[in-house]
Write an enzyme that holds these catalytic residues in place. Structure first.
Site, PDB file in Angstrom:
ATOM      1  N   HIS A 180       0.823  -1.229   0.000  1.00 55.19           N
ATOM      2  CA  HIS A 180       0.000   0.000   0.000  1.00 55.19           C
ATOM      3  C   HIS A 180       0.848   1.266   0.000  1.00 55.19           C
ATOM      4  O   HIS A 180       0.319   2.362  -0.215  1.00 55.19           O
ATOM      5  CB  HIS A 180      -0.940   0.038   1.216  1.00 55.19           C
ATOM      6  CG  HIS A 180      -1.963  -1.047   1.210  1.00 55.19           C
ATOM      7  ND1 HIS A 180      -2.882  -1.217   0.201  1.00 55.19           N
ATOM      8  CD2 HIS A 180      -2.219  -2.053   2.104  1.00 55.19           C
ATOM      9  CE1 HIS A 180      -3.653  -2.257   0.461  1.00 55.19           C
ATOM     10  NE2 HIS A 180      -3.276  -2.795   1.610  1.00 55.19           N
ATOM     11  N   ASP A 216      -2.649 -10.494  -2.246  1.00 50.85           N
ATOM     12  CA  ASP A 216      -3.204 -10.053  -0.968  1.00 50.85           C
ATOM     13  C   ASP A 216      -4.692  -9.727  -1.177  1.00 50.85           C
ATOM     14  O   ASP A 216      -5.120  -9.400  -2.285  1.00 50.85           O
ATOM     15  CB  ASP A 216      -2.439  -8.802  -0.506  1.00 50.85           C
ATOM     16  CG  ASP A 216      -2.851  -8.303   0.868  1.00 50.85           C
ATOM     17  OD1 ASP A 216      -2.168  -8.646   1.843  1.00 50.85           O
ATOM     18  OD2 ASP A 216      -3.871  -7.562   0.970  1.00 50.85           O
ATOM     19  N   HIS A 218      -6.244  -7.164  -0.309  1.00 54.62           N
ATOM     20  CA  HIS A 218      -6.420  -5.750  -0.657  1.00 54.62           C
ATOM     21  C   HIS A 218      -5.611  -5.396  -1.910  1.00 54.62           C
ATOM     22  O   HIS A 218      -4.524  -5.923  -2.121  1.00 54.62           O
ATOM     23  CB  HIS A 218      -5.950  -4.863   0.505  1.00 54.62           C
ATOM     24  CG  HIS A 218      -6.598  -5.170   1.815  1.00 54.62           C
ATOM     25  ND1 HIS A 218      -6.029  -6.027   2.748  1.00 54.62           N
ATOM     26  CD2 HIS A 218      -7.776  -4.746   2.347  1.00 54.62           C
ATOM     27  CE1 HIS A 218      -6.826  -6.112   3.802  1.00 54.62           C
ATOM     28  NE2 HIS A 218      -7.898  -5.351   3.590  1.00 54.62           N
ATOM     29  N   ASP A 305      -4.538 -12.721   3.994  1.00 57.73           N
ATOM     30  CA  ASP A 305      -5.813 -12.157   4.454  1.00 57.73           C
ATOM     31  C   ASP A 305      -6.969 -12.551   3.528  1.00 57.73           C
ATOM     32  O   ASP A 305      -8.117 -12.152   3.767  1.00 57.73           O
ATOM     33  CB  ASP A 305      -5.744 -10.636   4.671  1.00 57.73           C
ATOM     34  CG  ASP A 305      -4.990  -9.889   3.597  1.00 57.73           C
ATOM     35  OD1 ASP A 305      -4.651 -10.494   2.557  1.00 57.73           O
ATOM     36  OD2 ASP A 305      -4.729  -8.684   3.792  1.00 57.73           O
TER      37      ASP A 305
HETATM   38  N1  Q9C Z   1     -12.219  -0.834   8.242  1.00 59.13           N
HETATM   39  C1  Q9C Z   1      -2.527  -5.156   4.265  1.00 59.13           C
HETATM   40  O1  Q9C Z   1      -3.151  -6.190   4.249  1.00 59.13           O
HETATM   41  N2  Q9C Z   1      -7.546  -0.922   7.290  1.00 59.13           N
HETATM   42  N3  Q9C Z   1      -3.083  -3.998   4.662  1.00 59.13           N
HETATM   43  C2  Q9C Z   1      -8.823  -1.235   6.783  1.00 59.13           C
HETATM   44  C3  Q9C Z   1     -11.189  -1.374   7.392  1.00 59.13           C
HETATM   45  C4  Q9C Z   1      -6.447  -1.052   6.379  1.00 59.13           C
HETATM   46  C5  Q9C Z   1      -4.449  -3.925   5.076  1.00 59.13           C
HETATM   47  C6  Q9C Z   1      -9.851  -0.762   7.750  1.00 59.13           C
HETATM   48  C7  Q9C Z   1      -6.231  -2.448   5.899  1.00 59.13           C
HETATM   49  C8  Q9C Z   1      -4.880  -2.533   5.262  1.00 59.13           C
HETATM   50  C9  Q9C Z   1      -1.096  -5.120   3.887  1.00 59.13           C
HETATM   51 ZN    ZN Z   2      -4.212  -7.030   2.776  1.00 60.03          ZN
END
Ligand code: Q9C
Ligand code: ZN
Length: 360
Positions: A180, A216, A218, A305
């Protein structure tokens, strides 16, 4: 940020009851203990302060499952500077000290962002700089954030080095994750983009075409941003539809690259609830594009995830599926560096990652 978290974090106890029977992996794995130094207390999650999900119990779970690792050598800041500008590196390095110097308790986090395209300003106030150099409120900078992020990237460079030296595949237990983070912004628990630094290092070492496959949950907005107008680095991502999931503003199917990078970005968003059937179809499409690109190196941004039990995500991939996914990626026959991204079901994270690595 005055909401206290009074309960001791669960990662303190994670390894006390870990299963010691480790999966023997015929793969070199890289990790540096300084990556544990990053431990923010909390994050803003769906409107409330919650314990920080990307905590040191994650790598402990993986280490317990995969067995011995090698420490990376220190390749310095030069490889980082091929992706991140000097002012951004200095910001990540100094933000916590500046926060403390301003008399602030807890971890450094922004609360005002220049999203309305304000003109560039030479900003000195730490609060302003936090907004300038981040994209969200869930990526606080704590005392050990720079050191952990620096060694996370060195770990990726070490795995890359093993692959460039002839290993078929190698694993970097990157933590904090990286996908990210853009060239000059932190976000989504990421501060330095290890996949991007590794891709640039591979090109510096003489590879001419690098593919990044991001699986991933996301979308890897930072990696996409960094290579969006580049034709020599392919970015392919399978992820939750940004219509419903973080990071919302990137990862839509119509984002396909620009300029020389036109067609070198492929986004395959899936609806919440996707299981191995839907994910497998997307993986076929992703692998076909990677093969078509004919890279001389593959970087896999691997997140667990996508697991059915992940506390902040909504796919239904099961532990045994990770070996299937990995075998299909391995069937490309490309030298592959695997870089850890997300995965927050800590009790299953080690088993999921061991299953994934065993597929190679
Ligand atoms: N309410 C990675 O998996 N927060 N980052 C989301 C949802 C950020 C995840 C909040 C999630 C980032 C590397
Ligand atoms: Zn992620």
């Amino acid at each position: 940020m005055t909401v206290g978290v009074t309960a001791a974090p669960s990662w303190l106890y994670a390894s006390a009851h870990a299963d010691r029977s480790k999966v023997r992996l015929l793969m070199r794995c890289f990790w540096d203990a300084r990556q544990l130094l990053h431990a923010p207390a909390q994050e803003l999650h769906n409107g409330a302060f919650m314990p920080f999900a990307e905590h040191p119990g994650r790598p402990r779970s993986i280490l317990d499952a995969i067995g011995p690792t090698e420490a990376p050598r220190d390749q310095g800041e030069a490889p980082l500077l091929r992706v991140h500008p000097r002012d951004y590196l200095d910001f990540v390095k100094n933000a916590f000290a500046e926060w403390r110097a301003a008399g602030r308790p807890g971890d450094a986090a922004g609360y005002v962002w220049p999203v309305v395209r304000r003109r560039p300003l030479r900003l000195e106030r730490i609060d302003a700089r936090l907004g300038r150099y981040s994209m969200d409120a869930s990526t606080p900078i704590a005392e050990g954030t720079w050191d952990a992020s620096y060694w996370s990237v060195q770990t990726a460079l070490a795995a890359l080095g093993a692959v460039l030296a002839g290993e078929r595949a190698a694993f970097a237990l990157c933590r904090p994750p990286g996908h990210h983070a853009g060239a000059d912004y932190a976000g989504g628990y990421c501060y330095l983009n290890a996949a991007a630094v590794a891709a640039e290092a591979a090109i510096e070492a003489g590879r001419s075409r690098v593919a990044i496959l991001d699986i991933d949950y996301h979308h890897g907005n930072g990696t996409q941003d960094i290579f969006y107008d580049r034709g020599d680095v392919l970015f392919v991502s399978i992820h939750a539809d940004p219509a419903t999931d973080y990071p919302f503003y990137w990862g839509h199917a119509d984002e396909m690259g620009a300029g020389a990078g036109e067609g070198a970005t492929l986004n395959l968003p899936l609806p919440r609830g996707a299981d191995m059937t839907g994910f497998g179809d997307a993986l076929d499409a992703a692998l076909a594009r990677v093969a078509d690109f004919a890279p001389d190196l593959l970087l896999c941004s691997y997140g667990a995830d996508t697991f059915s039990g992940d506390p902040i995500s909504f796919f239904r991939i099961e532990t045994a599926d990770y070996a299937v996914i990995a075998r299909r990626i391995a069937a490309l026959g490309l030298p592959t560096a695997i870089l850890m991204e997300g995965g927050y079901a800590v009790d299953a994270l080690g088993a999921n990652t061991a299953a994934f690595l065993s597929g190679f």
